[in-house]
Enzyme design. Sequence first.
Site, PDB file in Angstrom:
ATOM      1  N   CYS A 112       0.827  -1.204   0.000  1.00  0.00           N
ATOM      2  CA  CYS A 112       0.000   0.000   0.000  1.00  0.00           C
ATOM      3  C   CYS A 112       0.873   1.272   0.000  1.00  0.00           C
ATOM      4  CB  CYS A 112      -0.971  -0.046   1.183  1.00  0.00           C
ATOM      5  SG  CYS A 112      -2.329   1.123   1.030  1.00  0.00           S
ATOM      6  N   HIS A 209      -3.814  -5.074   0.821  1.00  0.00           N
ATOM      7  CA  HIS A 209      -3.263  -5.462   2.121  1.00  0.00           C
ATOM      8  C   HIS A 209      -3.252  -6.987   2.283  1.00  0.00           C
ATOM      9  CE1 HIS A 209      -2.556  -1.679   4.285  1.00  0.00           C
ATOM     10  NE2 HIS A 209      -3.429  -1.193   3.431  1.00  0.00           N
ATOM     11  N   GLU A 211      -1.535  -8.822   4.150  1.00  0.00           N
ATOM     12  CA  GLU A 211      -1.402  -9.289   5.546  1.00  0.00           C
ATOM     13  C   GLU A 211      -2.763  -9.529   6.179  1.00  0.00           C
ATOM     14  OE1 GLU A 211      -1.152  -6.185   4.642  1.00  0.00           O
ATOM     15  OE2 GLU A 211      -2.233  -4.981   6.132  1.00  0.00           O
TER      16      GLU A 211
END
Length: 243
Positions: A112, A209, A211
Amino acid sequence: MSRPLIAVSAPIENLPTAFGDQDCTKLTTAYTDAVYAAGGQPVIMPVVVDPPEGLLDQFDGLVLTGGGDLDPTLYGEEPDPTVYGVRPERDAFEIALYEAAVDRGLPVLAICRGMQLINVLRGGTLIQQLEADIDHWQTGPAAEPHHKIDVVADARLAAIFSQSAVGVNSYHHQGLRELGTGLRVTATCGAVIEAVEADDVRLVAVQWHPEQMAATDAQQRALFEALVAEATASAHTEKKENS
Ligand code: MN
């Protein structure tokens, strides 16, 4: 076998504490959990001013994380009213982290804001407020995909993912405008750039994202596994050179 050390950058935010409002290092554990689950040892890197030479000498890989917007003066623009969370000291520290990783030839996963930072560092610019066909800031759960991306063939990203159309989450109000020198686009959502790579750096940079999806989505997990695999390989090469 010891785990490769993965430096993970972190936001600095002024938050209420027992001592009054103070600057805090604040990172969702999803980042460090994803690195650890992939076999790496995550090490959160707090923002410091005047970082030392050899900042990443002990490290094997780098994750540049998400967060507030870059200072638009970095790419020569006045801030749009929608710009939020600017912390120039974080920008400066993450530039130092990225340059240290490049110096050492470490693999980098940029997420990001991390992708936007690298683009600007290489002379690119950002769209300060996206006007896309779809909203790129989802309201549904972060582990669930919000839009599809089209992955370009012959990219590191394509080798990591097993298909060319992949569902990703989306939490960005900015995007890449002019591409930085030496970067190439490796995934898009319509006109929005969703991933870039470079040939001179071991870089995978994504606008979403991973994660937040890694615990439940094997493809997103694979981004962290690829980083740790490359970090492990370079850690071993170095040991051989030193022995
Ligand atoms: Mn998006």
